[in-house]
Motif scaffolding. Structure first.
Motif, PDB file in Angstrom:
ATOM      1  N   ASP A   1       0.809  -1.216   0.000  1.00 39.42           N
ATOM      2  CA  ASP A   1       0.000   0.000   0.000  1.00 39.42           C
ATOM      3  C   ASP A   1       0.844   1.269   0.000  1.00 39.42           C
ATOM      4  O   ASP A   1       0.321   2.368  -0.159  1.00 39.42           O
ATOM      5  CB  ASP A   1      -0.917   0.034   1.225  1.00 39.42           C
ATOM      6  CG  ASP A   1      -1.978  -1.044   1.178  1.00 39.42           C
ATOM      7  OD1 ASP A   1      -2.301  -1.501   0.065  1.00 39.42           O
ATOM      8  OD2 ASP A   1      -2.465  -1.439   2.247  1.00 39.42           O
ATOM      9  N   SER A   2       2.144   1.136   0.196  1.00 41.18           N
ATOM     10  CA  SER A   2       3.006   2.296   0.350  1.00 41.18           C
ATOM     11  C   SER A   2       3.185   3.052  -0.968  1.00 41.18           C
ATOM     12  O   SER A   2       3.454   2.452  -2.010  1.00 41.18           O
ATOM     13  CB  SER A   2       4.378   1.861   0.872  1.00 41.18           C
ATOM     14  OG  SER A   2       5.259   2.962   0.880  1.00 41.18           O
ATOM     15  N   ASP A   3       3.051   4.381  -0.910  1.00 44.57           N
ATOM     16  CA  ASP A   3       3.326   5.218  -2.077  1.00 44.57           C
ATOM     17  C   ASP A   3       4.788   5.113  -2.500  1.00 44.57           C
ATOM     18  O   ASP A   3       5.127   5.383  -3.654  1.00 44.57           O
ATOM     19  CB  ASP A   3       2.998   6.685  -1.777  1.00 44.57           C
ATOM     20  CG  ASP A   3       1.510   6.928  -1.626  1.00 44.57           C
ATOM     21  OD1 ASP A   3       0.715   6.099  -2.125  1.00 44.57           O
ATOM     22  OD2 ASP A   3       1.144   7.941  -1.009  1.00 44.57           O
ATOM     23  N   MET A   4       5.672   4.743  -1.573  1.00 42.49           N
ATOM     24  CA  MET A   4       7.089   4.629  -1.896  1.00 42.49           C
ATOM     25  C   MET A   4       7.343   3.587  -2.980  1.00 42.49           C
ATOM     26  O   MET A   4       8.308   3.688  -3.729  1.00 42.49           O
ATOM     27  CB  MET A   4       7.902   4.295  -0.647  1.00 42.49           C
ATOM     28  CG  MET A   4       7.964   5.421   0.366  1.00 42.49           C
ATOM     29  SD  MET A   4       9.109   5.096   1.722  1.00 42.49           S
ATOM     30  CE  MET A   4       8.369   3.672   2.489  1.00 42.49           C
ATOM     31  N   LEU A   5       6.473   2.587  -3.080  1.00 43.81           N
ATOM     32  CA  LEU A   5       6.665   1.553  -4.098  1.00 43.81           C
ATOM     33  C   LEU A   5       6.522   2.109  -5.513  1.00 43.81           C
ATOM     34  O   LEU A   5       7.029   1.511  -6.464  1.00 43.81           O
ATOM     35  CB  LEU A   5       5.683   0.404  -3.902  1.00 43.81           C
ATOM     36  CG  LEU A   5       6.009  -0.577  -2.785  1.00 43.81           C
ATOM     37  CD1 LEU A   5       5.067  -1.760  -2.830  1.00 43.81           C
ATOM     38  CD2 LEU A   5       7.437  -1.058  -2.860  1.00 43.81           C
ATOM     39  N   ASP A   6       5.857   3.246  -5.670  1.00 47.78           N
ATOM     40  CA  ASP A   6       5.704   3.832  -7.000  1.00 47.78           C
ATOM     41  C   ASP A   6       7.044   4.293  -7.571  1.00 47.78           C
ATOM     42  O   ASP A   6       7.208   4.367  -8.789  1.00 47.78           O
ATOM     43  CB  ASP A   6       4.713   4.995  -6.967  1.00 47.78           C
ATOM     44  CG  ASP A   6       3.297   4.529  -6.661  1.00 47.78           C
ATOM     45  OD1 ASP A   6       2.973   3.369  -6.986  1.00 47.78           O
ATOM     46  OD2 ASP A   6       2.536   5.318  -6.083  1.00 47.78           O
ATOM     47  N   GLU A   7       7.991   4.637  -6.715  1.00 47.11           N
ATOM     48  CA  GLU A   7       9.304   5.096  -7.168  1.00 47.11           C
ATOM     49  C   GLU A   7      10.402   4.068  -6.935  1.00 47.11           C
ATOM     50  O   GLU A   7      11.531   4.262  -7.395  1.00 47.11           O
ATOM     51  CB  GLU A   7       9.671   6.402  -6.462  1.00 47.11           C
ATOM     52  CG  GLU A   7       8.777   7.563  -6.827  1.00 47.11           C
ATOM     53  CD  GLU A   7       9.263   8.846  -6.190  1.00 47.11           C
ATOM     54  OE1 GLU A   7      10.426   9.209  -6.409  1.00 47.11           O
ATOM     55  OE2 GLU A   7       8.471   9.472  -5.461  1.00 47.11           O
ATOM     56  N   ALA A   8      10.113   2.993  -6.218  1.00 44.69           N
ATOM     57  CA  ALA A   8      11.139   1.998  -5.882  1.00 44.69           C
ATOM     58  C   ALA A   8      11.625   1.284  -7.138  1.00 44.69           C
ATOM     59  O   ALA A   8      10.836   0.917  -7.997  1.00 44.69           O
ATOM     60  CB  ALA A   8      10.575   0.993  -4.886  1.00 44.69           C
ATOM     61  N   ILE A   9      12.927   1.122  -7.222  1.00 44.21           N
ATOM     62  CA  ILE A   9      13.507   0.395  -8.349  1.00 44.21           C
ATOM     63  C   ILE A   9      14.467  -0.682  -7.838  1.00 44.21           C
ATOM     64  O   ILE A   9      15.014  -0.573  -6.740  1.00 44.21           O
ATOM     65  CB  ILE A   9      14.241   1.318  -9.344  1.00 44.21           C
ATOM     66  CG1 ILE A   9      15.451   2.000  -8.701  1.00 44.21           C
ATOM     67  CG2 ILE A   9      13.302   2.322  -9.963  1.00 44.21           C
ATOM     68  CD1 ILE A   9      16.346   2.730  -9.700  1.00 44.21           C
ATOM     69  N   VAL A  10      14.633  -1.701  -8.652  1.00 45.37           N
ATOM     70  CA  VAL A  10      15.677  -2.694  -8.435  1.00 45.37           C
ATOM     71  C   VAL A  10      16.832  -2.225  -9.312  1.00 45.37           C
ATOM     72  O   VAL A  10      16.812  -2.392 -10.532  1.00 45.37           O
ATOM     73  CB  VAL A  10      15.199  -4.110  -8.805  1.00 45.37           C
ATOM     74  CG1 VAL A  10      16.317  -5.112  -8.627  1.00 45.37           C
ATOM     75  CG2 VAL A  10      13.987  -4.492  -7.953  1.00 45.37           C
TER      76      VAL A  10
END
Length: 197
Positions: A165-174
């Motif tokens: 649910d975190s908005d941070m996942l929208d910008e997270a990259i591997v």
């Protein structure tokens, strides 16, 4: 601590050697981006890779998904659109040595941070390809460092979780590149997750 030089690194301030923890000297913060060779090093467990064979390396996405993935490094580069972000990476213990009263943990000065341009694959794209099943609540990320503790405990494997649910996942990259170059081994080669914010 003393200055030590390890492969792909300029002399950095050594806090510990098992796990490796190296602090960036102050002069490298004069520019907006920290050079890869000067970027701080923070491993959590004592047994970390000395090399990684890209032919046998696989990124696995498994668990509560429709299609478990086992991706070669070359597949990440070929099959996913690259995403680039500029982000600061900082150890939660940065400046801990200045706390009063003293708190447990590595006694970092101010060099447990750095800013880099990170390029990689969006974490959400990987999760979408795997097909999250209804009821999935978080993604758990595992590092390549290992400990000597019992299987299933934090002293055996380094794991972190992020809520889906975190908005941070929208910008997270591997990330597979740092400042336009492959990640240094001591900074997570071949891949590390970067979660801006």
């Amino acid at each position: 601590g003393p200055l030590i030089t390890l492969p792909q690194k300029v002399p950095l301030i050594q806090l510990t050697d098992r796990p490796v923890q190296l602090e960036t000297p102050r002069q490298y913060f004069a520019s907006p981006r920290t050079p890869n060779a000067a970027f701080f090093v923070r491993w959590h467990l004592p047994l970390h890779p000395r090399s990684v064979d890209l032919d046998s390396f696989r990124l696995r996405v498994e668990g509560h998904v429709q299609r478990p993935l086992s991706l070669r490094f070359s597949e990440l580069l070929r099959e996913f659109r690259p995403q680039t972000v500029v982000a600061v990476n900082q150890c939660a213990g940065n400046s801990r040595s200045r706390f009063s009263p003293r708190v447990p943990g590595s006694q970092w000065g101010n060099g447990a941070m750095g800013c880099a341009e990170w390029t990689g694959v969006r974490l959400r794209d990987l999760l979408q390809r795997a097909g999250l099943l209804s009821g999935a609540v978080c993604v758990q990320l595992g590092g390549l460092d290992r400990g000597v503790g019992p299987e299933g405990y934090g002293s055996s494997a380094y794991l972190k979780s992020l809520s889906l649910d975190s908005d941070m996942l929208d910008e997270a990259i591997v990330a597979y590149a740092m400042n336009g170059e492959p990640l240094p081994l001591l900074n997570g080669f071949p891949l590390r997750v970067v979660v801006p914010g």
